[in-house]
Design a protein around this motif. Structure first.
Motif: not given
Length: 283
Positions: A196-216
């Motif tokens: 899935x991270x490869x798919x995220x890399x595919x749809x994202x521009x260079x310099x784009x940010x992935x934000x993650x948040x969880x309470x676990x």
């Protein structure tokens, strides 16, 4: 059973009233409640385009579509025509829930298209109805008007994200309080994985940010480890983002429904962000 039937009838009547012409009342969450999570591997009845170029966004972003129609191929292989967007979707919230993050981000990014993707039917309908009501309240179809840049669609992002978004499109991607899938045998259903991270890399521009948040914490370490271990992403600290004037982390911490629940219960929020690296040049 009679009580269940009565509740369903009351819910259906309420939803029908919300859809009446001229009604700008904001929908009530209690009529759109659904299980907290859905199985991404179930055979959901979903509609998706054969490619991003075949997606018709006219009902989602009516203020951002061109007048001209172009021919495309549908899922059934039949000819069809759609209106193209005048600008591409740049911000996505996967598993957007009741849309708190979407509505908070909208005024921060005027003119940029923000998309929420949600697999649960009732929850998707709530967000769509709230967008419709908010647009109706300010009665303007200008691209600069509030919430014209916000949309939500029902989709299984784990299966069909590249069907909706072209390569190198996103500048911001949010993964907020995803299902932890605590049992080891269910870790394959987590929203973060090498594939899935490869798919995220595919749809994202260079310099784009992935934000993650969880309470676990375990899930936080899982997501952090998988993104840091992926060749297309690098860790970026909250301090660096704050220095750059990035509002993503601040809004993500405070505006999601799950984030507010964690705050009320005195829980801990674990945040990690990752920048999309530039692709290496070809030898």
């Amino acid at each position: 059973m009679a009580g269940t039937s009565s509740k369903k009838q009351k819910r259906d009547n309420y939803r029908s009233s919300i859809l009446q012409d001229g009604n700008s009342e904001l929908p009530k969450k209690k009529f759109y409640r659904q299980r907290a999570h859905a199985n991404p591997f179930s055979d959901h009845a979903l509609t998706y385009p054969v490619s991003p170029q075949a997606m018709d966004w006219s009902s989602y972003y009516p203020a951002f579509v061109s007048k001209d129609e172009v021919p495309v191929e549908s899922q059934q292989g039949q000819g069809n025509s759609v209106k193209r967007l005048t600008t591409s979707v740049e911000i996505a919230d996967i598993g957007c829930g009741f849309g708190g993050l979407l509505f908070a981000l909208s005024p921060h990014f005027p003119g940029k298209l923000i998309l929420g993707l949600e697999i649960r039917t009732s929850v998707t309908e709530f967000v769509q109805e709230k967008i419709r009501a908010l647009r109706s309240q300010q009665s303007s179809t200008s691209p600069d008007a509030a919430y014209q840049n916000t949309a939500c669609l029902r989709a299984n992002s784990m299966k069909f994200l590249p069907n909706f978004l072209p390569k190198s499109t996103l500048t911001h991607l949010f993964l907020c309080f995803p299902d932890p899938h605590f049992k080891a045998r269910k870790h394959k259903a987590r929203i973060v994985s090498p594939t899935l991270n490869s798919e995220y890399a595919y749809v994202m521009r260079s310099g784009g940010i992935v934000y993650t948040i969880t309470d676990v914490e375990d899930l936080h370490l899982w997501m952090k480890g998988h993104f840091e271990g992926h060749e297309s992403f690098e860790y970026v600290s909250e301090e660096e983002l704050e220095k750059d004037g990035d509002v993503g982390v601040k809004v993500m911490r405070t505006e999601t429904e799950e984030g507010k629940k964690v705050e009320r219960n005195g829980g801990t929020k674990f945040v990690a962000c990752f920048r999309r690296k530039e692709d290496p040049g070809w030898d």
